[in-house]
Scaffold this active site. Sequence first.
Site, PDB file in Angstrom:
ATOM      1  N   ILE A 102       0.832  -1.191   0.000  1.00 28.56           N
ATOM      2  CA  ILE A 102       0.000   0.000   0.000  1.00 28.56           C
ATOM      3  C   ILE A 102       0.873   1.251   0.000  1.00 28.56           C
ATOM      4  CG2 ILE A 102      -0.210  -0.065   2.540  1.00 28.56           C
ATOM      5  CD1 ILE A 102      -3.108   1.035   2.188  1.00 28.56           C
ATOM      6  N   CYS A 103       0.390   2.304  -0.630  1.00 31.82           N
ATOM      7  CA  CYS A 103       1.044   3.612  -0.606  1.00 31.82           C
ATOM      8  C   CYS A 103       2.465   3.524  -1.164  1.00 31.82           C
ATOM      9  CB  CYS A 103       1.004   4.153   0.833  1.00 31.82           C
ATOM     10  SG  CYS A 103       1.543   5.871   1.019  1.00 31.82           S
ATOM     11  N   GLY A 104       3.437   4.028  -0.445  1.00 35.06           N
ATOM     12  CA  GLY A 104       4.807   4.080  -0.929  1.00 35.06           C
ATOM     13  C   GLY A 104       5.407   2.732  -1.255  1.00 35.06           C
ATOM     14  N   THR A 106       4.078   0.523  -2.985  1.00 39.58           N
ATOM     15  CA  THR A 106       3.829   0.227  -4.395  1.00 39.58           C
ATOM     16  C   THR A 106       4.957   0.777  -5.271  1.00 39.58           C
ATOM     17  OG1 THR A 106       2.477   2.230  -4.722  1.00 39.58           O
ATOM     18  CG2 THR A 106       1.325   0.210  -4.040  1.00 39.58           C
ATOM     19  N   ALA A 153      -2.821  -0.834  -3.176  1.00 41.45           N
ATOM     20  CA  ALA A 153      -3.796   0.198  -2.825  1.00 41.45           C
ATOM     21  C   ALA A 153      -3.065   1.500  -2.551  1.00 41.45           C
ATOM     22  CB  ALA A 153      -4.615  -0.213  -1.602  1.00 41.45           C
TER      23      ALA A 153
END
Length: 201
Positions: A102-104, A106, A153
């Site tokens: 999720i977030c960074g 990715t 996400a």
Amino acid sequence: MHRHPVHLAVYDTLADWETGYATASLARAGYEVRTVGASADTVRSIGGLAVRPDLVLDDVRPSGSSLLILPGADLWDAGDRLAPFARKAREFLDAGVPVAAICGATAGLAREGLLDERGHTSAVSFYLAATGYRGGGRYADADAVTDGGLVTAGPTEPVAFAREILRLLGVYEGEVLDAWYRLYHDSDAEAYAVLQWAGAR
């Protein structure tokens, strides 16, 4: 039935709000959640929480895990200190064991080449494009995406992130999964009755 633990990566500046729905629901469903650090040293989240890892990354094997969860962190965009976690994600996916980022995180997986051939999402498309990865054509403007054993996400979608994890591991399905999402994402009080009837929380 024996279940392997779920492994949650922890590192300095981790975004502590992004994985709580997932880990709480998994623990309630009977999974052991074990934290994994680059070393045994205590790390501190963005919110100031001190976390002492249960395990060291080098000691974690896909064969002994149900899932690797990678939260976001400022460090994902500040050099390559977290690159070993992306390499561990590759090891998991190559072994057929799922990964959720999720977030960074990715962006870390994009740099590792793990999003080039899988559908995925993140905060915004140009955030991942800045990594120079080749998977831009597989980007989806969605709350969360699952493809090839990988959940992704953006930072504002911790409930959708958890929903995909719960679906992937078969914790909740169908009407129950939908009710879980409606309760925690939409504050739909009617969904609680569905979960109560099904013995889910």
